[in-house]
Design an enzyme around this catalytic site. Structure first.
Site, short mmCIF file in Angstrom:
data_model
loop_
_atom_site.label_atom_id
_atom_site.label_comp_id
_atom_site.label_asym_id
_atom_site.label_seq_id
_atom_site.Cartn_x
_atom_site.Cartn_y
_atom_site.Cartn_z
N ARG A 57 0.89 -1.18 0.00
CA ARG A 57 0.00 0.00 0.00
C ARG A 57 0.91 1.21 0.00
O ARG A 57 1.72 1.40 0.93
CB ARG A 57 -0.90 0.00 1.23
CG ARG A 57 -1.56 1.34 1.46
CD ARG A 57 -2.65 1.31 2.51
NE ARG A 57 -3.83 0.64 2.02
CZ ARG A 57 -5.03 0.74 2.57
NH1 ARG A 57 -5.22 1.48 3.65
NH2 ARG A 57 -6.07 0.11 2.06
N CYS B 65 -16.27 1.68 1.03
CA CYS B 65 -15.07 0.89 1.33
C CYS B 65 -14.63 1.04 2.78
O CYS B 65 -13.93 0.19 3.30
CB CYS B 65 -13.94 1.26 0.37
SG CYS B 65 -13.38 2.96 0.52
N ARG C 27 -13.53 -8.49 1.87
CA ARG C 27 -12.10 -8.24 1.62
C ARG C 27 -11.32 -9.51 1.91
O ARG C 27 -10.40 -9.87 1.17
CB ARG C 27 -11.59 -7.11 2.54
CG ARG C 27 -12.16 -5.72 2.27
CD ARG C 27 -11.73 -5.17 0.93
NE ARG C 27 -10.29 -5.11 0.78
CZ ARG C 27 -9.50 -4.13 1.25
NH1 ARG C 27 -10.02 -3.11 1.89
NH2 ARG C 27 -8.19 -4.15 1.06
N ASP D 44 -17.22 7.47 -1.33
CA ASP D 44 -15.94 7.37 -0.61
C ASP D 44 -15.63 8.75 -0.03
O ASP D 44 -16.27 9.75 -0.38
CB ASP D 44 -14.83 6.89 -1.58
CG ASP D 44 -13.51 6.58 -0.87
OD1 ASP D 44 -13.51 6.39 0.36
OD2 ASP D 44 -12.47 6.54 -1.57
N HIS E 32 -7.58 0.82 -6.22
CA HIS E 32 -7.75 -0.03 -5.05
C HIS E 32 -8.40 -1.34 -5.52
O HIS E 32 -9.56 -1.63 -5.22
CB HIS E 32 -8.63 0.70 -4.02
CG HIS E 32 -8.54 0.16 -2.63
ND1 HIS E 32 -7.77 -0.95 -2.30
CD2 HIS E 32 -9.13 0.57 -1.46
CE1 HIS E 32 -7.89 -1.17 -1.00
NE2 HIS E 32 -8.71 -0.27 -0.47
N1 NVA Z 1 -9.93 6.87 -1.14
C1 NVA Z 1 -9.55 6.40 0.17
C2 NVA Z 1 -9.79 4.95 0.31
C3 NVA Z 1 -9.44 4.38 1.66
C4 NVA Z 1 -9.65 2.91 1.77
C5 NVA Z 1 -8.07 6.74 0.41
O1 NVA Z 1 -7.26 6.54 -0.50
O2 NVA Z 1 -7.75 7.21 1.49
N1 CP Z 2 -11.12 0.00 2.76
C1 CP Z 2 -9.84 -0.10 3.16
O1 CP Z 2 -8.92 -0.32 2.37
O2 CP Z 2 -9.67 0.03 4.50
P1 CP Z 2 -8.29 0.23 5.28
O3 CP Z 2 -7.75 1.58 4.86
O4 CP Z 2 -8.67 0.16 6.72
O5 CP Z 2 -7.34 -0.86 4.89
#
Ligand code: NVA
Ligand code: CP
Length: 305
Positions: free
Chosen positions: A103, A262, A290, A222, A130
């Protein structure tokens, strides 16, 4: 399957369906107490350069359930944070582990990691996309609605990583996709080009949330400010005012319309507490999925053939 899961743009519709089918099988086995040690003795390295709850726990628990082991590497505490090149990290981890989940910020970092790693690389979120989340989302919608093809998927809000992956995942599985974003916050150009690349794809981009939500079978939203955009919070709150999934918007959708998020969610911003709680079952099914979707990805990429 390909070596890696870097973005849904790389997957064929058949590969997406194969992941969803494998996830169904693994979910069934888990619920019925059937042993599933498909990755016994294997190790997944998990690199996190951004925060996480779901991604970290579902990959780690999933790997354990499959008989393997997952280890957490924080960007800050590993040598990555001190500038060790990603190409070197890729080659080192390839000597110890059987897969890498990452990530991070730039999609180019994930692509570079995969290029230099001999082992599968899985994208656990970048600024661009994602994919693991959207595989879980597709699994959840398919569970609730039985099919994906022909459904209308609507996304309200920022044209961010979630929007990018939902557009690609939705279109590749035969859904109609409508998106509403404020001007200046559109999805990525590469994704818009993809959406326009095939006359069979039903895609529309709107400015008014009402236009996108009309006749929807599932509505996604989101956060207005993603990880890494904390300093833009105030500007974004202004830009996204009105881009909210609330009771009035839901009234425009089809009866039985699902809501997906999400998570984490900001109640009172992109979604009201009322809509969130009315659809909590579906939203937490999505979070659960997930686990099953990622176990499927790990089995398909990492299991001995
Ligand atoms: N768009 C959000 C998704 C988190 C799971 C981010 O990138 O922070
Ligand atoms: N939705 C998601 O990816 O959650 P986290 O940021 O908690 O991993």
């Amino acid at each position: 399957m390909k070596k890696d899961l870097l973005k849904l743009l790389d997957l064929t519709p058949e590969e997406i369906t194969a992941i969803l089918n494998k996830a169904d099988q693994l979910k069934y086995e888990k619920k019925h107490g059937i042993a599933q040690k498909y990755l016994e003795g294997k190790t997944l390295a998990m690199i996190f350069e951004k925060n996480s709850t779901r991604t970290r726990v579902s990959f780690e628990a999933g790997m354990f359930q499959l008989g393997g082991h997952a280890l957490f590497l924080s960007g800050k505490e590993s040598q990555i944070g001190r500038g060790e090149p990603i190409e070197d990290t890729a080659r080192v981890l390839s000597r110890y582990c059987d897969g890498i989940m990452i990530r991070t910020f730039g999609q180019d970092e994930v692509e570079q990691l995969a290029k230099y790693a001999d082992i599968p690389v899985i994208n656990g979120l970048t600024d661009f996309c994602h994919p693991c989340q959207v595989l879980a989302d597709l699994l959840t919608v398919r569970e609730h609605k039985a099919v994906l093809e022909g459904l209308k998927l609507c996304y309200i809000g920022d044209g961010n990583n979630m929007a990018n992956s939902l557009i690609v995942g939705g279109l590749k599985t035969g859904m109609e996709v409508s998106v509403a974003c404020p001007a200046g916050y559109d999805p990525d150009r590469q994704v818009l080009d993809f959406a326009q690349s095939d006359p069979a794809y039903k895609f529309s981009l709107h400015r008014a949330p009402e236009d996108a939500a009309a006749g929807a079978d599932v509505i996604f939203t989101d956060v207005w400010a993603s990880m890494g955009q904390e300093e833009e919070k105030a500007v974004r709150e202004k830009a996204f005012a009105g881009y909210q999934v609330n009771a009035e918007l839901m009234a425009l959708a089809n009866p039985g319309c699902m809501v997906q998020h999400c998570l984490p969610a900001h109640r009172g911003e992109e979604i009201t507490a009322e809509v969130f709680e009315a659809h909590a079952q579906e939203i937490f099914d999505e979070a659960e999925n997930r686990l099953h979707a990622q176990k499927a990805v790990m089995c398909l990429l990492m299991e001995d053939k």
